[in-house]
Motif scaffolding. Structure first.
Motif, PDB file in Angstrom:
ATOM      1  N   UNK A 191      51.361  77.357  95.265  1.00  0.00           N
ATOM      2  CA  UNK A 191      52.219  78.528  96.127  1.00  0.00           C
ATOM      3  C   UNK A 191      53.711  78.274  95.538  1.00  0.00           C
ATOM      4  N   UNK A 192      54.238  78.913  94.507  1.00  0.00           N
ATOM      5  CA  UNK A 192      55.476  78.774  93.820  1.00  0.00           C
ATOM      6  C   UNK A 192      56.635  79.167  94.901  1.00  0.00           C
ATOM      7  N   UNK A 193      57.448  78.459  94.906  1.00  0.00           N
ATOM      8  CA  UNK A 193      58.725  78.602  95.701  1.00  0.00           C
ATOM      9  C   UNK A 193      58.620  78.586  97.263  1.00  0.00           C
TER      10      UNK A 193
ATOM     11  N   UNK B 269      49.238  69.290  96.597  1.00  0.00           N
ATOM     12  CA  UNK B 269      48.618  70.372  95.483  1.00  0.00           C
ATOM     13  C   UNK B 269      49.108  71.694  95.846  1.00  0.00           C
ATOM     14  N   UNK B 270      48.857  72.034  97.035  1.00  0.00           N
ATOM     15  CA  UNK B 270      48.849  73.365  97.560  1.00  0.00           C
ATOM     16  C   UNK B 270      50.210  73.941  97.455  1.00  0.00           C
TER      17      UNK B 270
ATOM     18  N   UNK C   8      60.713  71.541  97.119  1.00  0.00           N
ATOM     19  CA  UNK C   8      59.981  72.551  96.424  1.00  0.00           C
ATOM     20  C   UNK C   8      59.136  71.633  95.260  1.00  0.00           C
ATOM     21  N   UNK C   9      57.920  71.905  95.323  1.00  0.00           N
ATOM     22  CA  UNK C   9      57.240  71.162  94.583  1.00  0.00           C
ATOM     23  C   UNK C   9      56.513  71.640  93.317  1.00  0.00           C
TER      24      UNK C   9
ATOM     25  N   UNK D 187      57.678  59.829  99.325  1.00  0.00           N
ATOM     26  CA  UNK D 187      57.445  60.818  98.035  1.00  0.00           C
ATOM     27  C   UNK D 187      57.776  62.161  97.935  1.00  0.00           C
ATOM     28  N   UNK D 188      57.426  62.853  99.084  1.00  0.00           N
ATOM     29  CA  UNK D 188      57.567  64.137  99.302  1.00  0.00           C
ATOM     30  C   UNK D 188      58.302  64.423 100.590  1.00  0.00           C
TER      31      UNK D 188
END
Lengths: 223, 223
Positions: free
Chosen positions: B93-95, B88-89, B51-52, B45-46
């Motif tokens: 934490x963008x990018x 979720x984390x 980048x989430x 899935x990931x």
DNA sequence: TACTTTTTGTTGTATAAACAACAGAAATGT
DNA sequence: ACATTTCTGTTGTTTATACAACAAAAAGTA
């Protein structure tokens, strides 16, 4: 006696209060009954079993997050310093006992905010509270990612691999092949979860082989 | 093709949307462009490096959070299931690139929410968003505490101690001395970070000594 | 400066775990 | 029901680490 005012600029620039203007910050500090507390070396700020309802922000000094295992062996989960928060996850999980100790490694100054009181009072209505919760979410995200990285460190199978993984990660964090670590040998061993003397031996082996160089707490990774 | 409506009740009762009424939930699902996606066993899935920017909520099935170490040894960080969130984390934490893989262990259904889009649109203004961010903060807190517990598990020095720590923690979670675990032997070994065969050997030793009893995935702790 | 305490490095020995190889059991597919 | 694959338990051997004991170096104190 330490005064909050002495640290005002630092507080203003900490991740917890990121994006707030002076007015919002001052309001928040008041609403949260903010206070500054000093600890000496080797004092325990938080104990396993404590219920945490305060936000702790380190203003000065270093703090170990530790856990004592069944037979008194010490595990160091993390080493925190200026601008880091203590036990934030226990503020988020109400009525959950802390499963860690927070122990000062040097003389330390902490900002303490009475989270519970304020949130129940203002019902999350004020702008500053919205900013705060967003910031806390981001801080917790970072902590989470670092815990995963620590799991990676201690999950290596040999002392050598643990050391190399740890040192590489540190180099990456510091954006340089040469950097200083905050742990002494015993603490590093407790962090990597290995025997100190065996670790010392492996360190000098790595040096002899030319993979690293070190002197006291200064390390350099050689290509 | 799975439809969101089939899972509506479950979604409504998940921790992510805790405290929302129907109106708020429906608005949020729309605003977030909520969709349901199905994965088969052993799908990824990931991936590490992704980048989430979506929130992933497991509606059905089991998922491993894994990390491949330098020489291809697999580390299982956690086993997640219904009502758990993935990565979720990394939304917080963008990018920041994901440092883990999320791999399905069985056929799995996931709810996906486009977090980025919505937050930039509504500017955190709506009530439902405030509830959401509060919930996310709490969820992340719990994850954090569980990561610390996992560190405790893998930080024990012998296989025996790792097993006993893990099994005690499971018993405590299930509020019973007799419980079922979700890992098979290989996965448990990868979670505790030990060799499978050595672990099998230690398990039967523990059984012979009368400390535990087990049959397949059912375990019982004897006083 | 001399003395004490703490930290770090070195070595030998005992021990636990990884690894490999295999056999039996259980699950899966046809 | 049978064949095939996956999972689990068992054993012997090799290897790495914990542990203990000590020496040297560094830091702290009088």
């Amino acid at each position: 006696m330490e005064r909050l005012e002495n640290y005002y600029n630092q507080i203003k620039n900490s991740p917890v209060f990121f994006g707030m203007n002076d007015e919002e910050l001052k309001g928040l500090l008041e609403c949260f009954n903010a206070r500054v507390r000093k600890y000496e070396k080797d004092e325990i700020i938080i104990r396993q079993g404590d219920i945490i309802s305060n936000i702790y922000l380190i203003l000065k000094g270093d703090v170990n997050i530790e856990k004592d295992s069944y037979w008194g062996r010490r595990i160091i989960i993390a080493r925190l310093s200026k601008n880091d928060n203590l036990a934030l996850s226990f503020v988020g999980s109400k009525n959950v006992e802390s499963n860690i100790d927070a122990v000062t490694v040097s003389d330390t100054v902490v900002l303490i905010l009475g989270y519970e009181k304020c949130t129940s009072m203002c019902q999350n209505a004020c702008t500053r509270h919205k900013i705060l919760i967003n910031n806390l979410f981001q801080i917790l995200s970072k902590e989470n990612i670092e815990l995963i990285q620590k799991i990676e460190n201690v999950s290596q199978k040999t002392i050598r691999d643990k050391l190399l993984t740890y040192l590489s990660n540190e180099a990456q964090k510091k954006h340089s092949n040469s950097f200083e670590i905050k742990f002494n040998r015993q603490d590093l061993a407790d962090y990597l979860n290995v025997d100190r003397s065996a670790m010392s031996f492996e360190l000098s082996k790595l040096q002899k082989e030319g993979l690293i160089e070190y002197n006291k707490n200064k390390f350099e990774l050689r290509s």
